[in-house]
Design a protein around this motif. Structure first.
Motif, short mmCIF file in Angstrom:
data_model
loop_
_atom_site.label_atom_id
_atom_site.label_comp_id
_atom_site.label_asym_id
_atom_site.label_seq_id
_atom_site.Cartn_x
_atom_site.Cartn_y
_atom_site.Cartn_z
N UNK A 73 36.34 55.24 -30.38
CA UNK A 73 36.57 54.42 -31.57
C UNK A 73 35.26 54.10 -32.28
N UNK A 74 34.16 54.53 -31.68
CA UNK A 74 32.85 54.31 -32.30
C UNK A 74 32.47 55.53 -33.12
N UNK A 75 31.35 55.40 -33.83
CA UNK A 75 30.84 56.52 -34.62
C UNK A 75 29.73 57.27 -33.88
N UNK A 76 29.57 57.01 -32.59
CA UNK A 76 28.55 57.69 -31.81
C UNK A 76 28.87 59.18 -31.72
N UNK A 77 27.84 60.03 -31.61
CA UNK A 77 28.09 61.46 -31.37
C UNK A 77 28.80 61.63 -30.02
N UNK A 78 29.58 62.69 -29.89
CA UNK A 78 30.35 62.92 -28.67
C UNK A 78 29.48 62.97 -27.42
N UNK A 79 28.30 63.55 -27.53
CA UNK A 79 27.39 63.63 -26.39
C UNK A 79 27.01 62.23 -25.91
N UNK A 80 26.77 61.33 -26.83
CA UNK A 80 26.42 59.95 -26.48
C UNK A 80 27.61 59.26 -25.83
N UNK A 81 28.80 59.48 -26.34
CA UNK A 81 30.00 58.88 -25.75
C UNK A 81 30.19 59.32 -24.31
N UNK A 82 30.05 60.62 -24.07
CA UNK A 82 30.22 61.14 -22.71
C UNK A 82 29.13 60.60 -21.80
N UNK A 83 27.89 60.58 -22.27
CA UNK A 83 26.78 60.05 -21.49
C UNK A 83 27.01 58.58 -21.14
#
Length: 135
Positions: A73-83
């Motif tokens: 639900x955030x605007x973070x890049x997918x890599x950041x979300x997974x990390x």
């Protein structure tokens, strides 16, 4: 609360429609959608955990299953979300005995703060007058 899945017109247009819909729902003109209800429930639970005075492992069980929804639900890049997801897991399971460590607790608090800021940015409510294009 903005849904991250846009319909026709692209993701940005879908977000603006969803944000405008929430504004109407807050005024009592429209019913809440399922995604809005789930978002409020997950976000309320997460805020409770993030601001608790002490953390116990059962708290992780309370919000573990909502973390992917909240992260996406955030605007973070997918890599950041997974990390972030795997770092939260590592914080709750420090593998150094039965208790958490000071570094794992500090990292978890920082991750919670970053996620809250990301949710505040990603789920912000936009007043309908800001959604109208001026000619």
């Amino acid at each position: 609360f903005a849904c991250r899945c846009g319909g026709g017109g692209g993701q940005e247009a879908g977000e603006k429609r969803e944000q405008a819909f929430l504004w109407k729902a807050l005024q009592g003109n429209e019913p809440f959608t399922n995604s809005q209800i789930v978002t409020v429930m997950f976000l309320s639970n997460f805020i409770g955990v993030a601001f608790s005075r002490s953390l116990h492992f059962q708290f992780y069980v309370w919000y573990f299953h909502s973390l992917p929804y909240l992260l996406w639900s955030t605007r973070f890049p997918d890599v950041v979300k997974i990390l972030m997801f795997f770092l939260v897991e590592a914080c709750w399971n420090p593998w150094e005995g039965e208790t958490s460590t000071v570094p794992s607790s500090m990292l978890l608090t920082g991750l919670h703060a970053v996620l809250l800021v990301g949710l505040f940015d990603g789920l912000r409510v936009v007043h309908p007058k800001h959604l109208v294009k001026e000619d």
